[in-house]
Design a protein around this motif. Structure first.
Motif, short mmCIF file in Angstrom:
data_model
loop_
_atom_site.label_atom_id
_atom_site.label_comp_id
_atom_site.label_asym_id
_atom_site.label_seq_id
_atom_site.Cartn_x
_atom_site.Cartn_y
_atom_site.Cartn_z
N THR A 122 93.71 14.43 31.30
CA THR A 122 93.80 13.03 30.87
C THR A 122 93.25 12.83 29.46
O THR A 122 93.30 11.71 28.94
CB THR A 122 92.99 12.09 31.80
N ILE A 181 92.57 12.29 25.75
CA ILE A 181 93.40 11.82 24.64
C ILE A 181 92.60 11.96 23.35
O ILE A 181 91.48 11.46 23.26
CB ILE A 181 93.79 10.34 24.85
N HIS A 232 88.68 11.13 24.21
CA HIS A 232 88.14 10.46 25.40
C HIS A 232 88.96 10.86 26.62
O HIS A 232 90.15 11.15 26.52
CB HIS A 232 88.06 8.95 25.22
N CYS A 233 88.27 10.90 27.76
CA CYS A 233 88.87 11.42 28.99
C CYS A 233 88.36 10.61 30.18
O CYS A 233 87.28 10.02 30.12
CB CYS A 233 88.46 12.87 29.25
N ASN A 234 89.11 10.65 31.25
CA ASN A 234 88.63 10.15 32.55
C ASN A 234 88.32 11.36 33.42
O ASN A 234 89.18 12.20 33.64
CB ASN A 234 89.73 9.33 33.25
N TRP A 264 84.85 6.86 33.57
CA TRP A 264 86.02 6.39 32.83
C TRP A 264 85.72 6.40 31.33
O TRP A 264 84.61 6.03 30.91
CB TRP A 264 86.39 4.97 33.24
N ASN A 265 86.69 6.81 30.57
CA ASN A 265 86.57 6.77 29.11
C ASN A 265 85.31 7.44 28.58
O ASN A 265 84.55 6.87 27.80
CB ASN A 265 86.65 5.32 28.61
C1 LIG Z 1 91.40 6.09 32.29
O1 LIG Z 1 91.64 5.25 33.40
C2 LIG Z 1 91.86 3.89 33.03
C3 LIG Z 1 91.92 3.06 34.30
O2 LIG Z 1 92.69 3.69 35.28
C4 LIG Z 1 93.15 3.82 32.20
O3 LIG Z 1 93.39 2.50 31.80
C5 LIG Z 1 92.96 4.69 30.95
O4 LIG Z 1 94.15 4.72 30.20
C6 LIG Z 1 92.58 6.10 31.35
N1 LIG Z 1 92.20 6.84 30.15
C7 LIG Z 1 92.59 8.08 29.91
C8 LIG Z 1 92.05 8.72 28.68
O5 LIG Z 1 93.35 8.69 30.65
#
Ligand SMILES: *[C@@H]1O[C@H](CO)[C@@H](O)[C@H](O)[C@H]1NC(C)=O
Ligand SMILES: *[C@@H]1O[C@H](CO)[C@@H](O)[C@H](O)[C@H]1NC(C)=O
Ligand SMILES: *[C@@H]1O[C@H](CO)[C@@H](O)[C@H](O)[C@H]1NC(C)=O
Ligand SMILES: *[C@@H]1O[C@H](CO)[C@@H](O)[C@H](O)[C@H]1NC(C)=O
Length: 261
Positions: free
Chosen positions: A99, A101, A119-121, A150-151
């Motif tokens: 995830t 970015i 940044h990542c989740n 998150w983020n």
């Molecule tokens: C992280 O999760 C949030 C909420 O689900 C989403 O809006 C965001 O785009 C995600 N960020 C990344 C970096 O994937």
């Protein structure tokens, strides 16, 4: 045509063929999701990193890079939470590298440095055991742990050099790296079975922990992020060792950039 000349001609073409074949054999073909930059701009590096992440995370067997999402932690992590609480985390698994970015990726060639802002989740799961005191409660328990962040922002600086392999081809080599993480406040920690026999007390303790999310993220997420980034740097080094500088960059290197290993 005399036999001698024909023989020579065959010999020459076989030799040429061998050299070409030999030459191509030595280079591992670059995966199509790697888009080399022809200029040292943030725009190009940021885009190239964005393009590369999904493919790299799926793994590149030719470069000995395993799939990275999830990433399994091969060691136990011990952390000391405030108030003399000792927590051990094992069978850990980090999900979310795919995830990530990149917000900005820069090359500072004169300083031999790459700078990544991403940044990542993340979700971290595993088993925990805990020994110590939180609030008024003595804890000596174990259960499963899950933390979602998150983020998660990461600022990573990688110092590299370019060395020559035995064929005279340049390869990046990572000298060192350092990173800073900002955990933000978007974080949720869940530990099952925290206070044996009382879900209510467990929930209260969790609530306290979650209301100090920065602290929890640092204590809990920090060592795991250390692991993940160290792992990612090892993988990146394997990538650099597999592919030559000329394969992954279209910006020519002058001789002064090569260094001894
Ligand atoms: C992280 O999760 C949030 C909420 O689900 C989403 O809006 C965001 O785009 C995600 N960020 C990344 C970096 O994937
Ligand atoms: C990791 O922790 C578990 C549970 O406490 C333990 O059984 C295991 O032996 C530990 N492994 C290492 C490598 O220390
Ligand atoms: C923690 O996880 C357990 C088991 O998955 C679940 O029942 C519980 O609702 C979760 N608690 C919180 C605060 O999310
Ligand atoms: C990275 O590689 C070094 C050297 O081989 C090794 O000691 C370290 O454990 C590796 N890191 C991870 C997270 O696997």
């Amino acid at each position: 045509m005399s036999k001698g000349i024909e023989f020579l001609r065959n010999l020459v073409s076989v030799t040429v063929l061998c050299i070409c074949f030999h030459g191509t054999l030595q280079l591992v073909p670059l995966p199509d999701f790697i888009h080399p930059c022809g200029e040292l701009t943030d725009e190009c590096f940021t885009k190239a990193t964005l393009d590369a992440i999904p493919g790299v995370v799926r793994g590149i067997p030719e470069a000995d890079i395993p799939p990275l999402d999830p990433l399994y932690l091969d060691r136990n992590i011990t952390m000391n939470l405030p108030g003399n609480v000792k927590m051990t985390f094992h069978n850990g698994k980090l999900t979310g590298l795919s995830t990530c970015i990149p917000d900005k990726v820069s090359s500072r060639r004169e300083k031999r440095t790459f700078i990544f802002d991403i940044h990542c989740n993340f979700t971290i799961r595993g088993q925990y055991s805990i020994l110590g005191r939180i609030l008024l409660f003595n804890l000596d328990t174990e259960g499963s742990a899950k933390i979602k962040i998150w983020n998660q922002r990461i600022h990573l600086e990688v110092l590299e050099k370019v060395i020559k392999d035995k064929n005279g081809e340049g390869h990046y080599k990572i000298n060192s790296y350092k990173y800073k993480a900002d955990y933000g406040s978007d974080l949720k920690l869940n530990l099952t079975n925290l206070f044996r026999g009382s879900p209510q007390i467990s929930a209260n303790i969790l609530e306290v922990l979650n209301s100090n999310s920065q602290l929890v993220a640092q204590e809990f997420g920090g060592p795991i992020l250390d692991y993940a980034i160290d792992y990612a740097m090892n993988v990146t080094q394997r990538f650099f060792s597999t592919y030559t500088y000329d394969q992954i960059s279209k910006v020519p290197l002058t001789e002064e950039f090569f260094e001894e290993d």
